[in-house]
Design a protein around this motif. Structure first.
Motif, PDB file in Angstrom:
ATOM      1  N   LEU A 165       4.443 -12.435  -0.112  1.00  0.00           N
ATOM      2  CA  LEU A 165       3.606 -11.523  -0.891  1.00  0.00           C
ATOM      3  C   LEU A 165       2.730 -10.730   0.066  1.00  0.00           C
ATOM      4  CD1 LEU A 165       2.145 -10.432  -3.458  1.00  0.00           C
ATOM      5  CD2 LEU A 165       0.653 -12.449  -3.310  1.00  0.00           C
ATOM      6  N   ILE A 166       2.722  -9.407  -0.078  1.00  0.00           N
ATOM      7  CA  ILE A 166       1.827  -8.557   0.698  1.00  0.00           C
ATOM      8  C   ILE A 166       0.949  -7.787  -0.278  1.00  0.00           C
ATOM      9  CG2 ILE A 166       1.638  -6.597   2.273  1.00  0.00           C
ATOM     10  CD1 ILE A 166       4.218  -7.425   3.571  1.00  0.00           C
ATOM     11  N   THR A 167      -0.354  -7.978  -0.150  1.00  0.00           N
ATOM     12  CA  THR A 167      -1.333  -7.217  -0.921  1.00  0.00           C
ATOM     13  C   THR A 167      -2.508  -6.935  -0.007  1.00  0.00           C
ATOM     14  OG1 THR A 167      -2.674  -7.181  -2.943  1.00  0.00           O
ATOM     15  CG2 THR A 167      -2.451  -9.293  -1.817  1.00  0.00           C
ATOM     16  N   SER A 168      -3.152  -5.794  -0.180  1.00  0.00           N
ATOM     17  CA  SER A 168      -4.224  -5.433   0.743  1.00  0.00           C
ATOM     18  C   SER A 168      -5.101  -4.356   0.124  1.00  0.00           C
ATOM     19  CB  SER A 168      -3.642  -4.930   2.070  1.00  0.00           C
ATOM     20  OG  SER A 168      -4.665  -4.487   2.934  1.00  0.00           O
ATOM     21  N   SER A 169      -6.425  -4.515   0.289  1.00  0.00           N
ATOM     22  CA  SER A 169      -7.349  -3.473  -0.136  1.00  0.00           C
ATOM     23  C   SER A 169      -7.440  -2.361   0.901  1.00  0.00           C
ATOM     24  CB  SER A 169      -8.743  -4.073  -0.380  1.00  0.00           C
ATOM     25  OG  SER A 169      -9.222  -4.701   0.801  1.00  0.00           O
ATOM     26  N   SER A 170      -6.987  -2.654   2.125  1.00  0.00           N
ATOM     27  CA  SER A 170      -6.933  -1.643   3.184  1.00  0.00           C
ATOM     28  C   SER A 170      -5.516  -1.088   3.277  1.00  0.00           C
ATOM     29  CB  SER A 170      -7.319  -2.247   4.538  1.00  0.00           C
ATOM     30  OG  SER A 170      -8.649  -2.716   4.517  1.00  0.00           O
ATOM     31  N   PRO A 171      -5.362   0.157   3.684  1.00  0.00           N
ATOM     32  CA  PRO A 171      -4.015   0.697   3.853  1.00  0.00           C
ATOM     33  C   PRO A 171      -3.269  -0.035   4.960  1.00  0.00           C
ATOM     34  CG  PRO A 171      -5.651   2.181   4.777  1.00  0.00           C
ATOM     35  CD  PRO A 171      -6.413   1.123   4.051  1.00  0.00           C
ATOM     36  N   ILE A 172      -1.954  -0.063   4.840  1.00  0.00           N
ATOM     37  CA  ILE A 172      -1.101  -0.684   5.851  1.00  0.00           C
ATOM     38  C   ILE A 172      -0.242   0.408   6.483  1.00  0.00           C
ATOM     39  CG2 ILE A 172       0.804  -2.284   6.252  1.00  0.00           C
ATOM     40  CD1 ILE A 172      -0.290  -4.034   4.044  1.00  0.00           C
TER      41      ILE A 172
END
Length: 446
Positions: A165-172
């Motif tokens: 699972l990949i989730t992030s509040s910052s851009p990747i």
């Protein structure tokens, strides 16, 4: 004798000219004139170098102006890099250069770049500094530098070999690309992915997305009115290999890729949908927007718009399209493809079109005909049906395959781009919500 007089007069003229050009003033009224008030850089990711920006410093005074020192007010602390007339502000000397001359009527050019350090905030943060010009007269002039910096997570050549699972509040920011190996599932949720040049997603296993943006990583402008985010071909796209199955994409936007989605040929089964997409957008591709080889795919409330190739290209398989907008207004070439094309073969191979059902959808664009269906293989299935759709194509006298169809004509009062809220070819801005005057009410993805 005549030659001597000519030489003497020429020498006097040269000396007078040099004396005039070499006259410098210390008057506080003599100042540099800048070509801009402020150097505004585009938003940049932290630790990623910006494009190069520049401005001119002109001397319109009646004498030359000497610059004692040029410096960054905050030294080398902000990440701005400055080159003045060919010389970099030397960090070892406190980010300064000294003893510059600008003769009357002359100018110097100043170049600015930025590589910002992380700001440890989720949102983009304003970064500012001044280039300070200290004149020999004691006058201080400045040029303000402004940029927004955005912390991002960088990933390089990511290989998914187990469920992830990949989730992030910052851009990747993705370099190299993402590969999902066979037997593995990658879930992308609530995340924005910015792909570097030629990076993309290769799916041999399973991809599940929810509330995801995929686009190129350039945040700057090609021209003052045109950000790179509106230019196609910024990254690769998503490819589903023949081994990939069970893919689900929800509320996901892919824009400005070489292509959008490409599905390799696989086994078509009526009870096994290979890819299901809901409320997804594929916009502004340099190739084909969605290219499907012998695959079973379902789409609900999706937008496929503006591709140099076809927006949708189907080579056999099974396809269920409900409430979708497929519109071809690609702005960069008149040699664009059509909105929707389907066939039942590819090269020497038969790709039976087992089923193509398209309901409550809009198929339109610039051309007089935006729908092309061709039975390229006589012995392969070629089954399709359009129902309750607006289609820009010459009227077809076939009530079995075309039910309750509005056949759009170029001569219609409301047609093509007039169906939509905004089609701005000059600034590359598009909004495919229906205009209040559209005759396609109840159709399309919005």
């Amino acid at each position: 004798m005549t030659k001597r007089i000519f030489f003497f007069l020429s020498l006097i003229a040269i000396l007078i000219g040099c004396s005039d050009d070499d006259s410098f003033t210390t008057s506080r009224d003599a100042k540099l004139t800048f070509s801009v008030d402020t150097v505004r850089l585009d938003t940049v990711f932290s630790n990623v170098g910006s494009s190069t920006y520049s401005f001119w410093a002109y001397n319109y005074a009646s004498d030359g102006i000497r610059i004692s020192k040029v410096s960054l007010r905050q030294g080398n602390q902000t990440g701005f890099r400055v080159n003045v007339d060919g010389d970099y502000l030397d960090n070892s000397l406190g980010s300064t250069i000294t003893d510059l001359e600008v003769r009357k009527g002359d100018s110097i050019r100043v170049f600015v770049e930025l590589t910002a350090s992380p700001n440890k905030k989720d949102a983009a943060q304003l970064l500012s500094d001044d280039i300070v010009f200290q004149l020999e007269s004691g006058v201080e002039q400045k040029m303000n530098l402004k940029a927004y910096t955005w912390d991002a997570v960088a990933i390089r050549d990511l290989v998914i070999s187990s469920d992830t699972l990949i989730t992030s509040s910052s851009p990747i920011v993705v370099y190299g690309g993402i590969t999902v190996n066979e037997g593995s599932t990658l879930i992308l949720k609530n995340v924005d992915l910015y792909f570097h040049d030629k990076a993309g997603v290769q799916v041999k296993g399973t991809l599940v997305t929810d509330s995801v943006l995929m686009r190129g990583d350039r945040l700057d402008h090609m021209f003052s009115y045109l950000p790179y985010d509106r230019v196609s071909g910024q990254w690769e796209g998503i490819r589903f290999y023949g081994s990939s199955e069970g893919n689900i994409m929800h509320a996901t936007e892919l824009r400005n890729g070489m292509y959008g989605i490409r599905c390799d040929s696989s086994l078509v089964s009526a009870d096994h949908q290979r890819l299901y997409m809901e409320r997804c957008v594929i916009h502004n591709c340099k190739g084909i927007g969605m290219e499907l080889f012998h695959s079973y795919v379902g789409m609900l409330n999706c937008q496929l718009t503006n591709s140099l190739g076809d927006c949708m290209m189907i080579y056999g398989g099974a396809m269920n399209i409900q409430n979708c907008t497929i519109a071809q207004f690609y702005p960069f070439s008149a040699n664009r493809g059509v909105a929707f094309r389907f066939v039942n073969g590819y090269g020497k191979y038969d790709y039976p079109l087992v089923q193509l059902l398209c309901k409550n959808s809009i198929i339109t664009g610039y051309a007089d005909d935006e729908l092309f269906g061709t039975q390229t293989k006589e012995n392969a299935a070629f089954e399709y049906q359009f129902e309750n759709c607006l289609i820009r194509t010459p009227a077809v006298n076939d009530t079995v395959r075309f039910k309750n169809i509005i056949f759009e004509r170029p001569t219609d009062e409301i047609q093509g781009k007039k169906h939509f809220v905004l089609i701005d070819e000059k600034n590359m801005k598009y909004d495919f919500h229906l205009d209040s005057l559209s005759t396609a009410k109840g159709m399309g993805c919005y």
